[in-house]
Write a protein that holds these residues in place. Sequence first.
Motif, PDB file in Angstrom:
ATOM      1  N   HIS A 169       0.838  -1.210   0.000  1.00  0.00           N
ATOM      2  CA  HIS A 169       0.000   0.000   0.000  1.00  0.00           C
ATOM      3  C   HIS A 169       0.868   1.253   0.000  1.00  0.00           C
ATOM      4  N   ASP A 208       0.623   5.199   1.807  1.00  0.00           N
ATOM      5  CA  ASP A 208      -0.129   6.017   2.761  1.00  0.00           C
ATOM      6  C   ASP A 208      -0.332   7.386   2.144  1.00  0.00           C
ATOM      7  N   HIS A 244       4.791   0.082  -0.004  1.00  0.00           N
ATOM      8  CA  HIS A 244       5.509  -0.719   0.986  1.00  0.00           C
ATOM      9  C   HIS A 244       4.589  -1.797   1.556  1.00  0.00           C
ATOM     10  N   ARG A 265       1.308  10.101  11.841  1.00  0.00           N
ATOM     11  CA  ARG A 265       1.140  10.960  10.665  1.00  0.00           C
ATOM     12  C   ARG A 265       0.675  12.363  11.045  1.00  0.00           C
TER      13      ARG A 265
END
Length: 324
Positions: free
Chosen positions: A169, A171, A225, A276
Amino acid sequence: MIAPLNSTSVSDRNACKAGLQPVSKWKAYTLAGYPGFMFILDPFLPGWQCYWAKQCLKTYPRKPNICNLDLHMSPGETKDLWEQSKERLRRKGPHKREAKSLLEKLRWVTLGYHYNWETKKYSPDRFTAFPVDLAYLSEQVTAACGFHQFKAEAGILNYYHFDSSLGIHVDESEMDYSKPLLSFSFGQSAVFLLGGQKKQDPPLPMFLHSGDIMIMSGSSRLLYHAVPRVIPNLEGGLLPSCLEHTSTSNNQHSEKDDWEICAKYLETSRVSVSVRQVLGVGQSFPVESDYEKIEDFQLSSYHQDYCMEKSEQKSVMSNVADSP
Ligand code: OGA
Ligand code: MN
């Protein structure tokens, strides 16, 4: 390649408050061909990984944070997974095929702006306070890596066992890609695959061990990743030696009890914490379409259920207090 760190931006005292060694002692690396990717080999002070691992198992899964079990269970049932699981975990023998405790069924926890796995979005309606200690740790790490004023706004904790993996995926739900993506690893080791901009680009495999920190920023911020495998730590013991516990607290009995449970859990598990920043400076969430408003309505009824349960608890409590 050795990564340049900004050791003047984090005092030894502030590093220590987050459980980190002085930045001048960190071993940090970059990767040729992957600008913005950084890897810090376990920079934690002795005993401190145990603190962070315990937060991930005991504190962060608590309400109001959200976890995978909330999808099938009521907020009352998932209120405190630690309390509900600790006796079962404590009694569990090494090879017994017993029913799993809730903590063993935990797969993810979200913090701050709670990531919506369906819509792949964050929204202002799904926000609860981000843990102050984890925000502080993240600020020190990002400052040492040369990022200014990083704000920890969302967190995803992943709980892995030896049969778990995390699919490939990117992010990309955050709104400011100039902000780095941080990830911390605790417990057993993992194979991490760092891919390219396209799914089919050949990946670079690396080990992530307990205490390691990874930063994806710049042109590595949006790389694919995955975590295909969790593997027993390479030292051969049940737990990596960096997780050997040296108690520093006065409250040693309960701390020792808690650690016994964490250690047992981590003998077969890995926890990753990814932090994040969702919004850039001056950014706000986009105005929603009608369709998205319907989704939000469903979410707010979820929250109402949760609040209702809280207020019911309160009235039960006050009834008890009022009775003669
Ligand atoms: C994630 C992630 C990696 C890991 O949560 O987005 O990529 O090490 N985690 O678990
Ligand atoms: Mn990721």
